[in-house]
Structure formats: structure tokens, C-alpha cells
Scaffold this motif. Structure first.
Motif, PDB file in Angstrom:
ATOM      1  N   LEU A 120      41.982  47.926  40.418  1.00 10.75           N
ATOM      2  CA  LEU A 120      40.678  47.332  40.682  1.00 10.75           C
ATOM      3  C   LEU A 120      40.508  46.016  39.952  1.00 10.75           C
ATOM      4  O   LEU A 120      41.136  45.772  38.931  1.00 10.75           O
ATOM      5  CB  LEU A 120      39.556  48.309  40.292  1.00 10.75           C
ATOM      6  CG  LEU A 120      39.516  49.603  41.086  1.00 10.75           C
ATOM      7  CD1 LEU A 120      38.355  50.460  40.628  1.00 10.75           C
ATOM      8  CD2 LEU A 120      39.419  49.343  42.579  1.00 10.75           C
ATOM      9  N   LYS A 121      39.630  45.197  40.500  1.00  8.88           N
ATOM     10  CA  LYS A 121      39.363  43.886  39.909  1.00  8.88           C
ATOM     11  C   LYS A 121      38.175  43.989  38.974  1.00  8.88           C
ATOM     12  O   LYS A 121      37.434  44.951  38.982  1.00  8.88           O
ATOM     13  CB  LYS A 121      39.093  42.872  41.013  1.00  8.88           C
ATOM     14  CG  LYS A 121      40.297  42.619  41.879  1.00  8.88           C
ATOM     15  CD  LYS A 121      39.993  41.638  42.967  1.00  8.88           C
ATOM     16  CE  LYS A 121      41.285  41.402  43.739  1.00  8.88           C
ATOM     17  NZ  LYS A 121      41.125  41.237  45.123  1.00  8.88           N
ATOM     18  N   GLY A 122      38.000  42.949  38.203  1.00  6.99           N
ATOM     19  CA  GLY A 122      36.886  42.904  37.264  1.00  6.99           C
ATOM     20  C   GLY A 122      37.392  43.113  35.848  1.00  6.99           C
ATOM     21  O   GLY A 122      38.570  43.345  35.604  1.00  6.99           O
ATOM     22  N   GLY A 123      36.462  43.005  34.927  1.00  3.97           N
ATOM     23  CA  GLY A 123      36.816  43.195  33.528  1.00  3.97           C
ATOM     24  C   GLY A 123      37.210  44.628  33.238  1.00  3.97           C
ATOM     25  O   GLY A 123      36.865  45.558  33.975  1.00  3.97           O
ATOM     26  N   ILE A 124      37.921  44.811  32.155  1.00  2.95           N
ATOM     27  CA  ILE A 124      38.402  46.144  31.799  1.00  2.95           C
ATOM     28  C   ILE A 124      37.227  47.087  31.553  1.00  2.95           C
ATOM     29  O   ILE A 124      37.281  48.263  31.910  1.00  2.95           O
ATOM     30  CB  ILE A 124      39.361  46.095  30.581  1.00  2.95           C
ATOM     31  CG1 ILE A 124      40.033  47.449  30.347  1.00  2.95           C
ATOM     32  CG2 ILE A 124      38.655  45.650  29.331  1.00  2.95           C
ATOM     33  CD1 ILE A 124      41.099  47.761  31.327  1.00  2.95           C
ATOM     34  N   ARG A 127      35.884  48.279  34.894  1.00  2.00           N
ATOM     35  CA  ARG A 127      36.808  49.226  35.528  1.00  2.00           C
ATOM     36  C   ARG A 127      36.721  50.605  34.873  1.00  2.00           C
ATOM     37  O   ARG A 127      36.771  51.624  35.550  1.00  2.00           O
ATOM     38  CB  ARG A 127      38.232  48.697  35.476  1.00  2.00           C
ATOM     39  CG  ARG A 127      38.433  47.521  36.427  1.00  2.00           C
ATOM     40  CD  ARG A 127      39.849  47.072  36.443  1.00  2.00           C
ATOM     41  NE  ARG A 127      40.021  46.060  35.385  1.00  2.00           N
ATOM     42  CZ  ARG A 127      41.167  45.523  35.061  1.00  2.00           C
ATOM     43  NH1 ARG A 127      42.269  45.890  35.685  1.00  2.00           N
ATOM     44  NH2 ARG A 127      41.243  44.622  34.116  1.00  2.00           N
ATOM     45  N   ILE A 128      36.582  50.614  33.552  1.00  2.00           N
ATOM     46  CA  ILE A 128      36.459  51.890  32.840  1.00  2.00           C
ATOM     47  C   ILE A 128      35.098  52.528  33.133  1.00  2.00           C
ATOM     48  O   ILE A 128      35.008  53.747  33.327  1.00  2.00           O
ATOM     49  CB  ILE A 128      36.678  51.685  31.327  1.00  2.00           C
ATOM     50  CG1 ILE A 128      38.150  51.330  31.074  1.00  2.00           C
ATOM     51  CG2 ILE A 128      36.274  52.922  30.538  1.00  2.00           C
ATOM     52  CD1 ILE A 128      38.453  50.920  29.654  1.00  2.00           C
ATOM     53  N   ASN A 129      34.048  51.709  33.188  1.00  2.00           N
ATOM     54  CA  ASN A 129      32.694  52.238  33.421  1.00  2.00           C
ATOM     55  C   ASN A 129      32.562  52.963  34.759  1.00  2.00           C
ATOM     56  O   ASN A 129      31.716  53.840  34.906  1.00  2.00           O
ATOM     57  CB  ASN A 129      31.657  51.126  33.326  1.00  2.00           C
ATOM     58  CG  ASN A 129      31.365  50.747  31.894  1.00  2.00           C
ATOM     59  OD1 ASN A 129      31.676  51.482  30.964  1.00  2.00           O
ATOM     60  ND2 ASN A 129      30.782  49.578  31.708  1.00  2.00           N
ATOM     61  N   ARG A 130      33.375  52.587  35.734  1.00  2.86           N
ATOM     62  CA  ARG A 130      33.312  53.264  37.033  1.00  2.86           C
ATOM     63  C   ARG A 130      33.696  54.733  36.950  1.00  2.86           C
ATOM     64  O   ARG A 130      33.325  55.528  37.809  1.00  2.86           O
ATOM     65  CB  ARG A 130      34.217  52.556  38.038  1.00  2.86           C
ATOM     66  CG  ARG A 130      33.711  51.215  38.471  1.00  2.86           C
ATOM     67  CD  ARG A 130      34.613  50.637  39.550  1.00  2.86           C
ATOM     68  NE  ARG A 130      34.196  49.316  39.906  1.00  2.86           N
ATOM     69  CZ  ARG A 130      34.910  48.214  39.691  1.00  2.86           C
ATOM     70  NH1 ARG A 130      36.102  48.310  39.132  1.00  2.86           N
ATOM     71  NH2 ARG A 130      34.452  47.031  40.036  1.00  2.86           N
TER      72      ARG A 130
END
Length: 186
Positions: A120-124, A127-130
Motif C-alpha cells: 500500500l501507498k502512503g506513510g508507514i 499503512r499500519i493504522n489501517r
């Protein structure tokens, strides 16, 4: 007559194989590679005990719900802002169904976390928050299981939790060396 049970086991296994194809295609974007992966999943000898034995239904249900949940998770990450929470709630509901089918599903959020970090794209942090809702659901599930079901809060034994990892390694070895495939392993 066990024919109905066997038919349903085959139905869930075939459905999971089809879901696996779509999941692999989402990740790899290759129809050929996805088909080969799904074919390997469907025909691998390690599936024998889950499909053949009536008692293997929990494995089949857990797999079916996890693959369905994973596909909805991917839809959640791809969807527009106004509709993506429907996919998230559907994915969480299917994850809960997999947890109720078999507790090995406790490891599923780790697969989501790996997928989020790698694909996935975006900040780490984003990505973890998802994956936080999935870990939260595990916490709620374990809290419910060990407090309400027994009438008092009892911490699970660490050995029982670590046993899931042992079982995972056991079955990963079967992927490479399928031998002695019987429901009562020595």
C-alpha cells in the motif's frame, strides 16, 4: 449419511480456491500466476484432511472467511472515502466469523499488516493504522472469550497462544514436504 457434509466441505474448498485466485490476482496482477497459485492451493495434498474429514469444516470455514475478508480489505484500501467504511465493516465481520470458526485466525491481522506495509501507498503510520481495527477486534474477542464465557476473567496460558505459531510452522513444513497426512499427527 455423510454425503451432505462432504459436499459442503468440497463446496467451501472450491469457493476458497476461487477467492484465492481473485486475491492472488489483486496482489500480482497476473492471471496466469494467480491461476497456478490457486490451482496449487486447491490441489495441494495438505488440504486432504480439511476437505476429507467432516471435522475439518472449521479449517474450511476459517479459510473462506479470511479470504473473503482480505478481498474486502483490499477494496477498503482502494475505495473512495464515502464508501470505504462499508468494505471495512464487511471485512471486520468476516474476520470475526473466521475467529469464531477457528482461533488460528488470530494470526490474520499480521498478514494484513504485511500486505499494508509491502503493497500500500502512503506513510508507514497510515499503512499500519489501517490494520488497527483488526487488532482491536482480537483484543475484544479475547476479552469476551476469557471473561464472559467463563464468568470470570482468566488470562490465557502463554503456551496456548504460542501454540498457534507452532501449528503455523507445522503446516508450512507440510507445504514443502507433504508427508504422513492424517488428522492425528504424531
Amino acid at each position: 449419511n455423510a454425503a451432505g457434509f462432504h459436499f459442503m466441505n468440497i463446496f467451501f474448498h472450491l469457493s476458497s480456491s476461487i477467492l484465492f485466485f481473485f486475491l492472488a490476482r489483486k496482489i500480482s496482477s497476473s492471471n496466469k500466476l494467480s491461476f497456478l497459485a490457486a490451482l496449487l492451493f486447491a490441489l495441494h495434498p495438505v488440504q486432504t484432511e480439511a476437505v476429507s474429514y467432516i471435522s475439518g469444516r472449521s479449517d474450511l470455514l476459517c479459510t473462506f472467511f479470511i479470504f473473503s475478508s482480505f478481498l474486502l480489505y483490499i477494496k477498503f484500501t482502494e475505495a473512495k472515502r464515502n464508501s470505504n467504511y462499508l468494505f471495512l465493516f464487511g471485512s471486520l465481520g468476516l474476520f470475526l466469523a473466521s475467529l469464531l470458526s477457528k482461533e488460528i485466525a488470530l494470526l490474520y491481522p499480521l498478514a494484513l499488516l504485511s500486505y499494508s506495509i509491502c503493497f500500500l501507498k502512503g506513510g508507514i503510520k497510515a499503512r499500519i493504522n489501517r490494520t488497527v481495527p483488526y487488532f482491536s477486534l482480537i483484543f475484544i474477542f479475547l476479552l469476551f472469550k476469557y471473561s464472559f464465557v467463563r464468568g470470570e476473567f482468566v488470562m490465557p496460558e502463554v503456551g496456548n497462544l504460542l501454540n498457534s505459531f507452532k501449528i503455523l510452522l507445522f503446516y508450512l513444513s507440510f507445504l514443502v514436504f507433504p508427508h504422513n497426512l492424517h488428522m492425528q499427527h504424531n
